[in-house]
Design a protein around this motif. Structure first.
Motif, PDB file in Angstrom:
ATOM      1  N   ALA A 495       0.858  -1.039  -0.166  1.00 16.62           N
ATOM      2  CA  ALA A 495      -0.397   0.149   0.185  1.00 16.62           C
ATOM      3  C   ALA A 495       1.059   1.227   0.332  1.00 16.62           C
ATOM      4  O   ALA A 495       1.737   1.732   1.060  1.00 16.62           O
ATOM      5  CB  ALA A 495      -0.901  -0.482   0.790  1.00 16.62           C
ATOM      6  N   VAL A 496       0.422   1.985  -1.264  1.00 11.58           N
ATOM      7  CA  VAL A 496       1.505   2.972  -0.816  1.00 11.58           C
ATOM      8  C   VAL A 496      -0.178   4.463  -0.587  1.00 11.58           C
ATOM      9  O   VAL A 496      -0.850   4.878  -1.353  1.00 11.58           O
ATOM     10  CB  VAL A 496       1.893   3.482  -2.767  1.00 11.58           C
ATOM     11  N   PRO A 497       1.115   5.203   0.595  1.00 12.53           N
ATOM     12  CA  PRO A 497      -0.026   5.860   1.041  1.00 12.53           C
ATOM     13  C   PRO A 497       0.096   7.601   0.606  1.00 12.53           C
ATOM     14  O   PRO A 497       0.993   7.703  -0.261  1.00 12.53           O
ATOM     15  CB  PRO A 497      -0.014   6.510   2.514  1.00 12.53           C
ATOM     16  N   MET A 516      -2.963   0.551  -4.177  1.00 11.71           N
ATOM     17  CA  MET A 516      -1.971  -0.709  -4.102  1.00 11.71           C
ATOM     18  C   MET A 516      -0.820  -1.375  -5.188  1.00 11.71           C
ATOM     19  O   MET A 516      -1.767  -0.959  -6.206  1.00 11.71           O
ATOM     20  CB  MET A 516      -3.212  -1.540  -3.620  1.00 11.71           C
ATOM     21  N   VAL A 517      -0.161  -1.210  -5.235  1.00 10.86           N
ATOM     22  CA  VAL A 517       0.974  -1.295  -6.211  1.00 10.86           C
ATOM     23  C   VAL A 517       1.479  -2.970  -6.169  1.00 10.86           C
ATOM     24  O   VAL A 517       2.161  -3.232  -4.898  1.00 10.86           O
ATOM     25  CB  VAL A 517       2.605  -0.444  -5.893  1.00 10.86           C
ATOM     26  N   ASP A 518       2.110  -3.798  -7.051  1.00 15.22           N
ATOM     27  CA  ASP A 518       2.567  -4.843  -7.193  1.00 15.22           C
ATOM     28  C   ASP A 518       3.949  -5.003  -7.007  1.00 15.22           C
ATOM     29  O   ASP A 518       4.258  -4.214  -8.253  1.00 15.22           O
ATOM     30  CB  ASP A 518       1.899  -5.653  -7.719  1.00 15.22           C
ATOM     31  N   LEU A 519       4.691  -4.788  -6.444  1.00  9.89           N
ATOM     32  CA  LEU A 519       6.257  -4.784  -6.751  1.00  9.89           C
ATOM     33  C   LEU A 519       6.479  -6.296  -7.229  1.00  9.89           C
ATOM     34  O   LEU A 519       6.371  -7.068  -6.558  1.00  9.89           O
ATOM     35  CB  LEU A 519       6.696  -4.302  -4.972  1.00  9.89           C
ATOM     36  N   GLY A 580       2.730  -5.000   2.733  1.00  4.34           N
ATOM     37  CA  GLY A 580       3.246  -4.591   3.394  1.00  4.34           C
ATOM     38  C   GLY A 580       2.917  -2.784   3.256  1.00  4.34           C
ATOM     39  O   GLY A 580       1.967  -2.513   1.867  1.00  4.34           O
ATOM     40  N   ILE A 581       3.776  -1.771   3.218  1.00  4.68           N
ATOM     41  CA  ILE A 581       3.704  -0.080   3.156  1.00  4.68           C
ATOM     42  C   ILE A 581       4.224   0.782   2.728  1.00  4.68           C
ATOM     43  O   ILE A 581       5.361  -0.062   4.039  1.00  4.68           O
ATOM     44  CB  ILE A 581       2.893   0.499   4.497  1.00  4.68           C
ATOM     45  N   ALA A 615       6.958  -2.411   6.262  1.00  2.93           N
ATOM     46  CA  ALA A 615       6.550  -0.485   6.617  1.00  2.93           C
ATOM     47  C   ALA A 615       7.531   0.176   6.718  1.00  2.93           C
ATOM     48  O   ALA A 615       8.900  -0.149   7.833  1.00  2.93           O
ATOM     49  CB  ALA A 615       5.966  -0.369   7.987  1.00  2.93           C
ATOM     50  N   VAL A 616       7.814   0.337   5.417  1.00  3.05           N
ATOM     51  CA  VAL A 616       9.321   1.199   4.873  1.00  3.05           C
ATOM     52  C   VAL A 616       8.667   2.752   4.638  1.00  3.05           C
ATOM     53  O   VAL A 616       7.577   2.683   4.002  1.00  3.05           O
ATOM     54  CB  VAL A 616       9.714   0.984   3.803  1.00  3.05           C
TER      55      VAL A 616
END
Length: 666
Positions: A495-497, A516-519, A580-581, A615-616
């Motif tokens: 999740a990218v805030p 949401m972004v799939d890395l 993750g975030i 979480a980063v």
């Protein structure tokens, strides 16, 4: 959106009573008045006459009988007489109703108290009318008074045939004066514009003149309105507790998702340069105490949650400073990281305001760390940065609002974008497989600091954004050091805030959406990974998914029953939908000092979503990009290994051949 508009987005239903209920209260009050007016008139008339004569005799004895000359002069002025009759009949009602509506719409926090005072003064007055009827001067022509309404045949005015049902013996106290005085008190309480208060002052003076000149009241009737209003306002202030602000749905979201294994406090590690002068715990306590008025959540806690109602913010009478501001000693940065990891694993107790400051010495020579933490119910990442900055010097001005835009056009654009985004969210495929996690409260915390210009240069050379570089560094770092995981496509969903906060808006509260972004975390060259992420990252820049997610978080969630909203929050914010975030936060502008010490670095601290192991967050401070990495040890046991791998990925991108793509905005 203005600051006032932003304030109105809060849970105002707490302060505003239901409109239908307010109308019913008004009807009940009017019915009570009519009930007294319908009492047998003959016995009341005799008592009212006696009381009126006694009142007039007292005025003459005190040389206060100013009514006869006022009444005689007005009776000879045909135009003024008619105007006075209508002023008497209309303006006191119009001003009171206008004030009630205005308070209801614009000052809901004051409305209930004001309405209660209004009800009390009317109930007390009606009781006086029933127990001590007083005949008005206009009904005693033998004393020399003239009825200006009858004299001028003023249609529809008080005392005319149209309102003959009114109580004719309701002179003491004067409700006309009481209502206009009450309006003045409430305008002063809400600090209405001086011009409005000045107009109402004129209205009070005119009303006082009119009620005597039209022979509807004695001077003592008007004087009696003063203690009536004072008693009513005083009683209302003590009967009606100030309406507590209810926790907003986007904020209650993080109360619902928190578990013993996934505490939800966020914040940062502020590294201060104390080589010249130390910072003491007493300094931090003094600064917080001095600026408490700017930080309301520092003295409030969520309280009173029930199955069907969200908690409200309650004032905390006494703060436990020993818990809120603590001093610790560690050995090196490893000791500091262990302290942060330990604090991240401990939920905040709910019996106090949800913030902590840890003063940590010994992490680096000439440096003192200040760990600033707040529960996510208080604010999002940007809000926490703003609240921490509010404790620093120099004071930071709110971000300026953008250029004015047409409200209709903005609303239509947002509505279309939200509708498109909802369709996109519904069409998204199932999330990738889960990354490994131990599923315990235990945490690992790592830090990394890179020159901001270096990261911007990497983004510029590859034709992407800084956020894309951060995402690529995390994905590449996971590939290098994480335990096997991800799905067969070699991706993990984060999740990218995205900030939805209005410029200059309140610091508290959650005003972020998430996309949401799939890395890609499989094996590939880092430039190729970055290009893939830049392509996938178009969902961050289109805005439609962000609008849709924000609509669900703010509007749809507000309409959900509390149990349903809690279940939705726990389902949506878990390992079932994200692994993750990864956040890229704007930092404060310009050099700052805390307790006199300059900031050297700030490492963000972001909580893990329940069941998600990563979480980063990256924060730009003083021309450096500071990373804070929170991990479940089931994913990576050594956080330093992941932060080192993140740095290696960015270095690989720096030394990779340039990409022939136009430079983007960062």
């Amino acid at each position: 959106m203005t600051a006032h508009d932003a304030a109105l987005t809060r849970e105002e239903s707490v302060a505003r009573a239901h409109a239908v209920g307010e109308v019913l209260i008004g009807l009940a009050l009017f019915a009570l008045y009519l009930l007294v007016a319908k009492l047998p008139e003959a016995p009341r008339a005799h008592a009212a006459r006696a009381h009126g004569e006694s009142l007039y005799a007292l005025e003459r004895a005190l040389h206060l009988d100013v009514e006869p000359p006022l009444n005689a002069w007005l009776a000879d002025q045909s135009v003024l007489r008619t105007l006075a009759n209508y002023e008497y009949a209309i303006t006191y009602v119009a001003s009171a109703l206008a004030l009630l509506v205005w308070l209801y719409l614009r000052h809901p926090e004051r409305y209930r108290t004001a309405r209660t005072a209004f009800v009390l003064l009317n109930v007390i007055a009606i009781a006086c009318f029933a127990l001590y009827p007083v005949m008005p001067p206009r009904l005693m022509p033998d004393l020399g008074f003239l009825d200006t309404v009858r004299l001028g045949g003023t249609w529809g005015s008080w005392g005319s045939p149209l309102v003959e049902h009114a109580d004719r013996f309701a002179a003491l106290p004067s409700l006309h004066m009481a209502w206009t005085l009450w309006v003045g008190v409430e305008l002063a309480r809400v600090k209405a514009h001086r011009s409005v208060q000045a107009i109402n002052t004129v209205h009070i003076v005119v009303t006082c003149y009119v009620i005597m000149a039209t022979a509807n009241h004695f001077l003592l009737d008007a004087v009696a309105a003063v203690p009536l209003v004072a008693v009513s306002v005083y009683a209302a202030e003590r009967l009606v507790r100030p309406s507590a602000e209810r926790v907003r749905a986007p904020d209650a979201f993080f109360l619902a998702v928190e578990t013993e294994r996934a505490p939800q406090h966020t914040g940062g590690v502020i590294m201060l340069d104390t080589s010249a002068e130390p910072v003491h715990r007493a300094d931090l306590i003094r600064i917080v105490a001095e600026r408490m008025d700017r930080l309301p959540r520092f003295r409030q806690r969520p309280d009173g949650a029930g199955r069907w109602r969200r908690p409200v913010w309650r004032e905390q009478a006494v703060l436990d400073w020993d818990w809120h501001v603590t001093e610790l000693h560690v050995t090196g940065m490893d000791g500091l990281r262990e302290v942060i990891a330990r604090v991240q694993a401990e939920p905040f107790p709910r019996d106090r305001p949800l913030w902590r400051i840890l003063l940590v010495r010994g992490a680096e020579p000439g440096r003192t760390a200040v760990v600033f933490l707040m529960h996510h119910v208080v604010a999002d990442g940007v809000g926490v940065v703003a609240q921490a900055t509010a404790l620093m010097e120099p004071p930071q001005d709110p971000a300026p609002a953008g250029p004015p835009r047409g409200r209709l056009r903005t609303a239509l654009t947002a509505a279309v974008g939200t509708a498109i985004g909802l369709g996109q969210l519904a069409a998204d495929v199932a999330p990738p497989a889960r990354l490994p996690a131990a599923g315990t409260p235990e945490r690992r915390f790592g830090t990394l600091r890179l020159p901001l210009d270096l990261v911007r240069d990497v983004a510029r050379r590859h034709g992407v954004r800084v956020t894309d570089v951060v995402l690529c560094a995390v994905a590449g770092g996971l590939h290098r050091v994480a335990r096997p995981g991800g799905d067969e496509r070699g991706t993990c969903r984060v999740a990218v805030p995205l900030m939805m906060r209005a410029p200059g808006g309140a610091m508290e509260g959650n005003h972020t959406s998430a996309v949401m972004v799939d890395l890609p975390i499989g094996a590939m060259a880092e430039p190729a990974r970055l290009a893939d992420i830049a392509r996938r990252g178009t969902v961050l820049r289109s805005g439609t998914r962000a609008l849709a997610a924000w609509f669900v978080m703010r509007q749809a969630a507000r309409l959900m029953p509390v149990p349903l909203h809690a279940r939705f929050a726990r389902a949506a914010y878990s390992e079932r939908f994200l692994q993750g975030i990864v956040s890229s936060l704007p930092g404060p502008g310009g050099p700052l000092r805390l307790a006199g010490a300059p900031l050297a670095a700030v490492y963000p601290v972001v909580p893990l979503a329940p069941g998600a192991p990563l979480a980063v967050a990256a924060l730009g401070v003083s021309r450096e990009l500071c990373f804070g990495v929170s991990l479940d040890p089931g994913l990576v046991d050594d956080a330093d290994a992941l932060t080192a791998a993140i740095g290696d990925v960015i270095e690989d991108l720096r030394t990779a051949p340039d990409t022939e793509t136009p430079a983007p905005r960062t």
